[in-house]
Design a protein around this motif. Structure first.
Motif, PDB file in Angstrom:
ATOM      1  N   LYS A 203       0.537  -1.125  -0.132  1.00  0.00           N
ATOM      2  CA  LYS A 203       0.158  -0.187   0.191  1.00  0.00           C
ATOM      3  C   LYS A 203       0.672   1.572   0.128  1.00  0.00           C
ATOM      4  CE  LYS A 203      -3.833  -1.978   2.912  1.00  0.00           C
ATOM      5  NZ  LYS A 203      -4.386  -2.037   4.298  1.00  0.00           N
ATOM      6  N   ASP A 204       2.110   0.959   0.920  1.00  0.00           N
ATOM      7  CA  ASP A 204       2.459   2.442   1.106  1.00  0.00           C
ATOM      8  C   ASP A 204       3.909   2.534  -0.133  1.00  0.00           C
ATOM      9  OD1 ASP A 204       1.037   3.941   3.102  1.00  0.00           O
ATOM     10  OD2 ASP A 204       1.984   1.821   4.515  1.00  0.00           O
ATOM     11  N   LEU A 205       4.339   1.678  -0.273  1.00  0.00           N
ATOM     12  CA  LEU A 205       5.706   1.445  -1.475  1.00  0.00           C
ATOM     13  C   LEU A 205       5.980   1.911  -2.838  1.00  0.00           C
ATOM     14  CD1 LEU A 205       7.446  -2.233   0.591  1.00  0.00           C
ATOM     15  CD2 LEU A 205       8.185   0.270   0.913  1.00  0.00           C
ATOM     16  N   LYS A 206       6.432   2.143  -3.020  1.00  0.00           N
ATOM     17  CA  LYS A 206       6.426   2.838  -4.542  1.00  0.00           C
ATOM     18  C   LYS A 206       7.655   1.396  -5.570  1.00  0.00           C
ATOM     19  CE  LYS A 206       4.880   7.004  -4.687  1.00  0.00           C
ATOM     20  NZ  LYS A 206       4.746   7.119  -3.510  1.00  0.00           N
ATOM     21  N   LEU A 207       8.505   0.609  -4.327  1.00  0.00           N
ATOM     22  CA  LEU A 207       9.612  -0.177  -5.136  1.00  0.00           C
ATOM     23  C   LEU A 207       9.231  -1.450  -5.018  1.00  0.00           C
ATOM     24  CD1 LEU A 207      12.698  -0.486  -2.569  1.00  0.00           C
ATOM     25  CD2 LEU A 207       9.871   0.314  -1.965  1.00  0.00           C
ATOM     26  N   ASP A 208       9.303  -2.568  -5.141  1.00  0.00           N
ATOM     27  CA  ASP A 208       9.348  -4.059  -5.621  1.00  0.00           C
ATOM     28  C   ASP A 208       8.953  -4.697  -4.520  1.00  0.00           C
ATOM     29  OD1 ASP A 208       8.013  -4.057  -8.014  1.00  0.00           O
ATOM     30  OD2 ASP A 208      10.302  -5.263  -9.253  1.00  0.00           O
ATOM     31  N   LEU A 209       8.610  -4.971  -3.641  1.00  0.00           N
ATOM     32  CA  LEU A 209       8.316  -6.373  -2.448  1.00  0.00           C
ATOM     33  C   LEU A 209       9.114  -7.334  -3.063  1.00  0.00           C
ATOM     34  CD1 LEU A 209       8.623  -6.466   0.308  1.00  0.00           C
ATOM     35  CD2 LEU A 209       5.981  -7.068   0.033  1.00  0.00           C
ATOM     36  N   ALA A 210       9.921  -8.624  -2.101  1.00  0.00           N
ATOM     37  CA  ALA A 210      10.449 -10.230  -2.395  1.00  0.00           C
ATOM     38  C   ALA A 210      10.304 -10.515  -1.246  1.00  0.00           C
ATOM     39  CB  ALA A 210      11.764  -9.887  -2.889  1.00  0.00           C
ATOM     40  N   VAL A 211      10.089 -11.795  -1.343  1.00  0.00           N
ATOM     41  CA  VAL A 211       9.792 -12.762  -0.073  1.00  0.00           C
ATOM     42  C   VAL A 211      11.022 -13.742   0.406  1.00  0.00           C
ATOM     43  CG1 VAL A 211       7.328 -12.076   0.327  1.00  0.00           C
ATOM     44  CG2 VAL A 211       8.056 -13.675  -1.330  1.00  0.00           C
ATOM     45  N   HIS A 212      11.705 -13.816   0.814  1.00  0.00           N
ATOM     46  CA  HIS A 212      12.683 -15.161   1.033  1.00  0.00           C
ATOM     47  C   HIS A 212      11.707 -15.365   2.360  1.00  0.00           C
ATOM     48  CE1 HIS A 212      16.553 -16.778   1.581  1.00  0.00           C
ATOM     49  NE2 HIS A 212      15.973 -16.782   2.676  1.00  0.00           N
ATOM     50  N   LEU A 213      11.266 -17.393   2.212  1.00  0.00           N
ATOM     51  CA  LEU A 213      10.600 -17.451   2.696  1.00  0.00           C
ATOM     52  C   LEU A 213      11.480 -18.978   3.590  1.00  0.00           C
ATOM     53  CD1 LEU A 213       7.298 -17.057   0.980  1.00  0.00           C
ATOM     54  CD2 LEU A 213       8.233 -16.101   3.380  1.00  0.00           C
ATOM     55  N   HIS A 214      11.570 -18.899   4.890  1.00  0.00           N
ATOM     56  CA  HIS A 214      12.411 -20.931   4.939  1.00  0.00           C
ATOM     57  C   HIS A 214      10.648 -21.599   5.443  1.00  0.00           C
ATOM     58  CE1 HIS A 214      16.404 -19.329   5.681  1.00  0.00           C
ATOM     59  NE2 HIS A 214      16.007 -18.386   5.614  1.00  0.00           N
ATOM     60  N   ASN A 215      10.807 -22.705   5.439  1.00  0.00           N
ATOM     61  CA  ASN A 215      10.117 -24.013   5.531  1.00  0.00           C
ATOM     62  C   ASN A 215      10.511 -24.706   6.390  1.00  0.00           C
ATOM     63  OD1 ASN A 215       8.760 -25.825   3.386  1.00  0.00           O
ATOM     64  ND2 ASN A 215       9.826 -27.141   3.369  1.00  0.00           N
ATOM     65  N   ASP A 216      11.086 -23.640   8.027  1.00  0.00           N
ATOM     66  CA  ASP A 216      10.104 -24.615   9.045  1.00  0.00           C
ATOM     67  C   ASP A 216       8.834 -25.217   9.430  1.00  0.00           C
ATOM     68  OD1 ASP A 216      13.036 -23.724  11.049  1.00  0.00           O
ATOM     69  OD2 ASP A 216      12.255 -22.640   9.269  1.00  0.00           O
ATOM     70  N   PHE A 217       7.431 -24.933   8.884  1.00  0.00           N
ATOM     71  CA  PHE A 217       6.861 -26.095   8.553  1.00  0.00           C
ATOM     72  C   PHE A 217       5.919 -26.275   7.519  1.00  0.00           C
ATOM     73  CE2 PHE A 217       6.470 -23.096  12.486  1.00  0.00           C
ATOM     74  CZ  PHE A 217       6.265 -23.561  13.884  1.00  0.00           C
ATOM     75  N   GLY A 218       6.807 -26.505   6.117  1.00  0.00           N
ATOM     76  CA  GLY A 218       6.568 -26.622   5.640  1.00  0.00           C
ATOM     77  C   GLY A 218       5.491 -25.802   4.464  1.00  0.00           C
ATOM     78  N   LEU A 219       5.873 -24.486   4.458  1.00  0.00           N
ATOM     79  CA  LEU A 219       4.431 -23.714   4.215  1.00  0.00           C
ATOM     80  C   LEU A 219       5.669 -22.930   3.201  1.00  0.00           C
ATOM     81  CD1 LEU A 219       2.735 -22.482   7.904  1.00  0.00           C
ATOM     82  CD2 LEU A 219       2.099 -24.106   5.228  1.00  0.00           C
ATOM     83  N   ALA A 220       7.099 -22.455   2.941  1.00  0.00           N
ATOM     84  CA  ALA A 220       8.073 -21.922   2.170  1.00  0.00           C
ATOM     85  C   ALA A 220       7.328 -22.344   0.537  1.00  0.00           C
ATOM     86  CB  ALA A 220       9.244 -22.437   2.003  1.00  0.00           C
ATOM     87  N   VAL A 221       6.941 -22.824  -0.083  1.00  0.00           N
ATOM     88  CA  VAL A 221       5.894 -22.639  -1.263  1.00  0.00           C
ATOM     89  C   VAL A 221       4.758 -22.379  -1.086  1.00  0.00           C
ATOM     90  CG1 VAL A 221       5.613 -23.899  -3.660  1.00  0.00           C
ATOM     91  CG2 VAL A 221       7.776 -24.416  -2.247  1.00  0.00           C
ATOM     92  N   ILE A 222       3.749 -22.227  -0.541  1.00  0.00           N
ATOM     93  CA  ILE A 222       2.713 -22.084  -0.471  1.00  0.00           C
ATOM     94  C   ILE A 222       2.560 -20.867  -0.271  1.00  0.00           C
ATOM     95  CG2 ILE A 222       1.638 -23.077   1.686  1.00  0.00           C
ATOM     96  CD1 ILE A 222       0.230 -22.011  -1.365  1.00  0.00           C
ATOM     97  N   ASN A 223       3.370 -20.057   0.475  1.00  0.00           N
ATOM     98  CA  ASN A 223       3.464 -18.616   1.359  1.00  0.00           C
ATOM     99  C   ASN A 223       4.413 -18.417   0.224  1.00  0.00           C
ATOM    100  OD1 ASN A 223       2.599 -19.108   3.529  1.00  0.00           O
ATOM    101  ND2 ASN A 223       4.964 -19.286   4.912  1.00  0.00           N
TER     102      ASN A 223
END
Length: 390
Positions: A203-223
């Motif tokens: 909502k507030d950012l004009k630049l790109d946002l990235a996600v770097h997600l870890h898999n401790d609960f097996g959710l990294a891909v779906i997240n």
């Protein structure tokens, strides 16, 4: 070239979930993947993996953490000077000496990071929130002044107060950062949480946002998928999902889910997926589980007689896509669940001819020997056929 119609659940389309026209996949196998305990890629292995990632048409390669050692700098520099199409990035702390080390490697850009959660600020960094903002400002300014692509990453972002996240990302944007990253450092966010967080931030950012997600609960891909659907424009992956603890979002799982289930093709050369997976497995010393999605040895193997009968007639009865799409091959495995059709297929493959009565006996012997613990490879199968025909 494989031409086929994908038979996916029509319910997927009912959801009307649309991926953006362009996203960036930046792969961190050579950095975060190498932080897997016990893994240390050699110079040649790093270069070979980078070349294969580039052949796959990955957008960006996080080649390493140059300040770590002289050998690390050598390998990152070699990758940066290999003439690859991918953008080459190096990881740095929010310190000018780290950025200088990256500059020495001729990288195209840096991902510079600082811990932002209270637990990191208090117990690891021993600094205040304002100190963290100052570090962000200094690092981004310095890197941009030296002509680099700059991504600022908030370590442990998913356990960071959202108002503070907005402040520090806002400072990175003000200083000219090209992208900011949400690092889910302990894999502690849910799909609903990442959906909320990304939507709040964009909502507030004009630049790109990235996600770097870890898999401790097996959710990294779906997240990762939910993050992109919520507005993230870049995603971090590793080949085979390797990385610290339970690893990171798996490159092959993410790409194939997007391609097949969401119908979005970003131009990746998926036929190289299996080669890439095997290469990283060998270099890391980490075997690929047989049931690993996309690249596991069992993904396109069929034993159950009911399944095999259908697969022989139409593979998509029990396969969501053809194995050749990811560099795999279909295998019909003989065992206790095999029926006449599977055995007949194996006989044809081995160019062996038997009567109907002999076929029934061969099926019986296959089941019997497998239940006795013998694996039915080609040698054993031919021996069964030979004994049956006596």
């Amino acid at each position: 070239m494989i031409i086929l119609q994908y038979f996916i659940s029509h319910y997927n389309k009912e959801c009307e979930l649309t991926f953006p026209e362009d996203i960036t996949i930046y792969d961190t196998t050579l950095r975060d993947g190498e932080q897997t305990p016990g893994v240390c890629f050699s110079f040649d292995e790093k270069l070979e993996i980078a070349r294969k990632l580039d052949q796959f048409k990955i957008h960006q390669i996080e080649a390493g953490f140059p300040i770590v050692s002289e050998k690390e700098k050598e390998s990152v520099k070699a990758i940066a000077n290999e003439g690859l199409d991918a953008t080459i990035l190096g990881l740095t702390r929010t310190k000018t000496e780290d950025i200088d080390a990256a500059l020495d490697c001729d990288v195209d850009g840096v991902i510079t990071f600082v811990g932002t959660s209270d637990i990191h600020l208090d117990h690891k960094m021993h600094i205040t929130r304002q100190d963290a903002i100052n570090l962000c400002e200094t690092a981004v300014d310095y890197a941009k002044d030296h002509g680099l692509f700059v991504a600022f990453s908030a370590e442990d972002a998913t356990r960071t107060d959202i108002e503070f996240l907005k402040r520090i990302y806002g400072k990175a944007e003000e200083c000219g950062a090209d992208r900011v990253h949400i690092a889910d450092t302990t894999g502690a966010i849910t799909p609903q949480g990442i959906d909320y967080l990304v939507k709040e931030l964009v909502k507030d950012l004009k630049l790109d946002l990235a996600v770097h997600l870890h898999n401790d609960f097996g959710l990294a891909v779906i997240n990762s998928i939910v993050g992109v659907l919520a507005g993230a424009k870049a995603v971090s992956t590793t080949v085979n999902g390797i990385g610290e603890r339970a690893g990171n979002a798996s490159l092959e799982e993410l790409i194939m889910a997007i391609k097949i289930l969401y119908g979005k093709d970003y131009g990746f050369k998926t036929k190289y997926i299996k080669e890439l997976s095997d290469l990283v497995s060998k270099a890391s010393g980490l075997p690929i589980p047989y049931n690993k999605p996309v690249v596991g040895n069992n993904v396109f193997r069929h034993e159950s007689g009911i399944h095999v009968d259908a697969v022989i007639e139409e593979p998509l009865c029990y396969e969501p896509y053809l194995p050749e799409l990811v560099g795999q091959k279909r295998q019909l495995v003989l065992g206790k669940h095999s029926g006449c059709r599977a055995v007949r297929a194996k006989l044809n493959e081995c160019e062996l001819d038997v009567t109907d009565d002999e076929l029934i006996e061969i099926v019986r012997q296959v089941k019997k020997q497998r239940e006795e613990g013998k694996y039915i490879n080609d040698k054993v199968f031919k021996e069964i056929v030979k004994n049956t025909k006596k």
